[in-house]
Structures are given as C-alpha cells and as structure tokens.
Design an enzyme around this catalytic site. Structure first.
Site, PDB file in Angstrom:
ATOM      1  N   SER A 252      47.225  44.676  35.154  1.00 29.30           N
ATOM      2  CA  SER A 252      48.006  44.361  33.965  1.00 29.30           C
ATOM      3  C   SER A 252      47.074  44.143  32.798  1.00 29.30           C
ATOM      4  CB  SER A 252      48.806  43.089  34.203  1.00 29.30           C
ATOM      5  OG  SER A 252      47.887  42.022  34.372  1.00 29.30           O
ATOM      6  N   LYS A 253      47.594  44.433  31.617  1.00 24.27           N
ATOM      7  CA  LYS A 253      46.706  44.381  30.455  1.00 24.27           C
ATOM      8  C   LYS A 253      46.270  42.956  30.115  1.00 24.27           C
ATOM      9  CE  LYS A 253      50.544  45.020  27.283  1.00 24.27           C
ATOM     10  NZ  LYS A 253      51.220  46.031  26.531  1.00 24.27           N
ATOM     11  N   ARG A 254      46.975  41.958  30.637  1.00 25.48           N
ATOM     12  CA  ARG A 254      46.529  40.588  30.409  1.00 25.48           C
ATOM     13  C   ARG A 254      45.191  40.338  31.082  1.00 25.48           C
ATOM     14  NH1 ARG A 254      51.661  36.483  30.685  1.00 25.48           N
ATOM     15  NH2 ARG A 254      52.365  37.021  28.586  1.00 25.48           N
ATOM     16  N   LYS A 255      44.957  41.030  32.181  1.00 23.78           N
ATOM     17  CA  LYS A 255      43.729  40.737  32.938  1.00 23.78           C
ATOM     18  C   LYS A 255      42.694  41.851  32.866  1.00 23.78           C
ATOM     19  CE  LYS A 255      46.162  37.574  35.856  1.00 23.78           C
ATOM     20  NZ  LYS A 255      46.954  37.406  37.027  1.00 23.78           N
ATOM     21  N   ASN A 256      43.084  43.005  32.377  1.00 22.64           N
ATOM     22  CA  ASN A 256      42.201  44.169  32.345  1.00 22.64           C
ATOM     23  C   ASN A 256      42.716  45.078  31.242  1.00 22.64           C
ATOM     24  OD1 ASN A 256      40.062  44.962  34.145  1.00 22.64           O
ATOM     25  ND2 ASN A 256      41.467  44.680  35.833  1.00 22.64           N
TER      26      ASN A 256
END
Ligand code: GLU
Length: 498
Positions: A252-256
């Site tokens: 997910s873009k929150r983590k990567n």
C-alpha cells in the site's frame, strides 16, 4: 503451445507497481512461448477512469520496456482494446444470457438491497442477492423496462453445489456456490461490470492464459459459470501472489511508494526494477539474483512461481539498482544521468528557479539539492514551529496528502488553490499552513518556492514525500482514523465552498 496473455489495468489513479509486476509475468510468459502479449484498458468505471491515468499506464510500461503486440494505441485484429468502446459487444452477450435464462433483469432498489444485506448480516449469513427478481415474467420485465424503471442484469448462480476449478499454480480450488453472489453483469448505466467484460474479452481476444493477482481467485466461480453459459472454453488460470509490505500487509502506498513513475523519477533503472519484480515469487533456475529481462524470458518456467506473498523491500531494490549502476560504463552512466535529470528539458525547468537567487555557480548545488536528490530523513524536530504544534503539523500533512492524491491534474494553479482552501478550512494562516509542506518537500523550513518545487518534482515524488513526512511522527492507527474522520468533515466544508 499457442499462447496469448494480457494485462487489463483500470485507468484509475497512478500506474501501480502491481500492474508492472503482472505485466512482466504475462509478458515473459508470452515471449517465452513465442506468443502475444496484449494490453487492454478496463475503463468501464466511468466515474473513476481518466485519460491521464491511461496515458501514464502507457508511459510506465514503455519506460519499463514491456512492449505489447495489441492494444488501444497499436491496434490489432481483436480490437477495440478499450472496454468503454465495446459496449454493444457486451450488451449482445448479456441479452443472450437473459434469453437463455442464465441471467435476469433486476429492479431492486438500493434501499431494498441494503435491507436484505443487513438482515443477512444480522442472521450471520453470507450476504448475497436473495433472488427476488428471478421469477419475473418476460412480460412484466418488458413493461417495467418500457416504463423506464431503473434496472441491472444479474447472472444466475446455483444455490447449492460447488465450483471446482484448476489454478495452474495452486492445483484444484473448490468454492461452494452458496458463497457466490448473483453478480450484476450490466449496471444501470448500461456498462458491463468487470465480470462480464473480462470473460467476453478474454474469449474474443483469444486469451489462452490469465496471469493475474490472487485477489481474483474468489471471483473465478462466476467466470466459470459464464464460460459454461456461453459455451466457451476456459483459459488456463495462474493467480500470482500479491506483493506485500515488509509487515506482510498488502502493498500500500502508505508504507511503500506504489506508483511506477515514482521509481523512474527517483532514479531507478527500469532494468533494475524489472529484475526486482522478476524476483517476486519467481527465481532463475540457478538462483542468480541479477538477470536481464531477456534472460528471464529464456529461462521462464511458470512452475518456478511460488505463491507465498513476496515482500517488496525498498532497501533490497535500492541495493539491486546500485548493482546495475555499478555495472554501467562511465559513458553509459553519463548517458543515464543525463536522460534521468541532467538534460536540457529538466535543466530549463530548474534554472529559472535559481538564477535570480545565486551569486556564483557554487551556490547552485545547496539550493537545488532536494530537487535533484533525495531529501534528508525527517524527525519531529524538523517541524518545530512557533505556532504549529505536533498535532497541527500532522493534520496539515495528512489532509494535504490525501487531497493531493485525488488531484487529477498536477498543475500549479490547481495545487495552489487546493492548499489555500485547505488552509482556510483549517483556520490557519497560509504561511503557517505551508511550513510543514516546505519541510516535507525540501527537508527545511525555507527553500525554493514550494509550488515550483512541487511542479518540478512532479506528482509521484511530491506525494511520496508528503506522505512519507508523516512517518516522522509515528502516527498510530487510532490517530489515523481520527484524522480520516476529520478529513471527511474538511472535505465537506471544502465542497460546500465555505
Ligand atoms: N482490471 C483488473 C485489475 O486491474 C483486471 C484483473 C484481471 O486481470 O482479470 O486488477
């Protein structure tokens, strides 16, 4: 073996590394067996699909060097390759299914469907369409359609029994029909849903092997039924594991960062990114870690795909990219850095920002360091400010990040307006509001003009930096939920124009 594979991305948002991953495996599979690889655009979600997103899918795949034999831009005998241009084709098959009583018109209102759903949830049953419109006579249907009543077309699904199908990577998979919904095939706006369109298109485009993400496994029984209803042979299925964050959650873009173009703009080589994606759930027969896409094609063997969720690890990717950079000759290195950033086009965007601010050339590098390089890692101390406390910084970063994610056109005026409106909605002085954004983008409270910096960096790097700045504050899940709620209120305020 005759092989035709495809990827079918939806043009909503940024081109995702998951799309690059699927594209690589479909491409390598087709190339290994001397077949064709197709690009189909699944744009039936008219509210969310945009031409900009479609263009960025093309750009991302071209940058990666994954060429397709048929697609919306290059054409082909099985076109058109944009689903929005194939409506009549789907309508024809939907009608055939209705005529054979394998699908039916459904006039149920949203209120009714919501009620049935809540009742089923309360009774701890699988939520599923209850078959209310199944028994309508052809006359009743014709009358209601003629009267202009809103309707969809749903597929028939047996109440009992189970569906067993073969996944080439997992072996036989069995799912009881009682867990399968009577899927809507044609929506009230006349557009097909994914399930109808994917079956019709894969058949008409002669797709022999479907390599896609494992999140589609549970949908296969619907597709199996449709292939049976339409008397079509089923393509072979290979459901690849989903890419994961280091904590094993779905990428997910929150983590990567998940946009392919982020990796281009950050200075990764397409060869290295492809090599890395090739290592996700697959390995070379000799287990070598560094391989070109040509080597992957040659050695490709679907039996070497493993279904355990591969971790997409930034540090490993950076290491691999470093290996590639070190292998370049000096002249190739020069050419690569030029094409990445130090070219006429990029420099002519950069120089007007700095020319007025320097006294000697040696002043240049410290001014533009964050525009041509990564910004430093941030801590809460970087955000110390006379009026903004921690929570205010966090709220500004969170809300701005979310709103910028939804911004379609990365244009100075639009970004400026969005920020101005948000500052107003948060009741902050514009200067104060901008402070954490300066830090997030440049690593310092004062830098070159913020909006010029955002335009120069582009959407992918800018979004990743603002999102990444939040990491400095270790925002808890609970706090994030609170922030998401506050954002809903702020967005309502913004759209009411107050
Ligand atoms: N549009 C779907 C996706 O982007 C395609 C899934 C499939 O390959 O069938 O995930």
């Amino acid at each position: 073996m005759n092989v035709r594979t495809r990827i079918a991305p939806s043009p909503t948002g940024d081109p995702h590394v998951g799309t690059a991953y699927m594209a690589l495996f479909n491409w390598a599979f087709a190339r290994h067996y001397g077949g064709q690889f197709l690009l189909r655009i699944e744009d039936t979600d008219t509210a969310r699909s945009t031409p900009e997103s479609e263009a960025s899918i093309f750009a991302a795949l071209q940058w990666l060097g994954l060429d397709w034999d048929e697609g919306p831009d290059v054409g082909g005998a099985a076109g058109p390759y944009r689903q929005s241009e194939r409506r009549e084709i789907y309508a024809q098959y939907a009608q055939q299914l209705v005529d054979r009583e394998q699908a039916f018109y459904c006039f149920c209102t949203k209120e009714r469907l919501d009620r049935v759903r809540s009742e089923q949830q309360a009774a701890k049953q699988t939520t599923r369409y209850d078959g209310c419109c199944l028994g309508l006579t052809a006359d009743a249907v014709a009358q209601r359609v003629a009267a202009g009543e809103e309707h969809v077309i749903r597929m028939c699904v047996p109440d009992v029994g189970e569906c067993t199908f073969e996944d080439e990577l997992r072996g036989p998979v069995t799912i009881p029909f009682s867990q399968i919904d009577m899927q809507v095939l044609v929506k009230s706006d006349g557009m097909p849903t994914y399930h109808l369109a994917v079956v019709v298109d894969d058949h008409l485009m002669g797709i022999t092997h479907i390599l896609r993400g494992e999140e589609w496994l549970n949908s296969v029984p619907k597709h199996v039924l449709l292939y049976q209803y339409l008397d079509w042979p089923m393509p072979k299925l290979l459901h690849l594991p989903l890419l994961r964050n280091p904590d094993s959650s779905k990428l997910s873009k929150r983590k990567n960062p998940t946009s392919i173009l982020y990796y281009r703009d950050e200075g990764f080589l397409p060869e290295a990114l492809l090599n890395y994606l090739g290592m996700m759930g697959w390995s070379m027969p000799d287990e070598s870690e560094i391989f070109t896409k040509a080597q992957m094609v040659k050695a490709f063997d679907e039996k070497r795909i493993s279904v355990g969720g591969p971790i997409f690890d930034q540090a490993k990717l950076a290491w691999l990219n470093g290996q590639y950079l070190r292998q370049l000759s000096a002249s190739e290195f020069i050419a690569q850095t030029q094409s990445w950033m130090f070219n006429q086009d990029r420099l002519s965007q950069l120089i007007p920002l700095v020319q007025e601010r320097v006294e000697k050339f040696s002043d240049l590098a410290p001014l533009v360091d964050y525009l041509v390089g990564a910004r430093k890692t941030l801590t809460p101390d970087n955000f110390l400010h006379k009026t903004l406390d921690r929570d205010a910084n966090v709220k500004i970063l969170h809300h701005t990040s979310a709103l910028l994610d939804d911004l379609r056109h990365w244009e100075r005026e639009a970004i400026f307006e969005l920020c101005q409106d948000l500052a107003q909605a948060l009741d902050l002085k514009f200067r104060d509001y901008l402070f954490p954004l300066f830090v997030a983008i440049s690593g310092r409270g004062v830098s070159l003009p913020l909006f010029d910096s955002l335009i120069f960096l582009g959407p992918d790097l800018s979004r990743a930096r603002i999102r990444g700045a939040l990491d400095a504050f270790s925002v808890s899940g609970k706090e994030r939920k609170r922030l998401d709620k506050s954002l809903v209120k702020v967005t309502a305020l913004l759209s009411s124009g107050q």
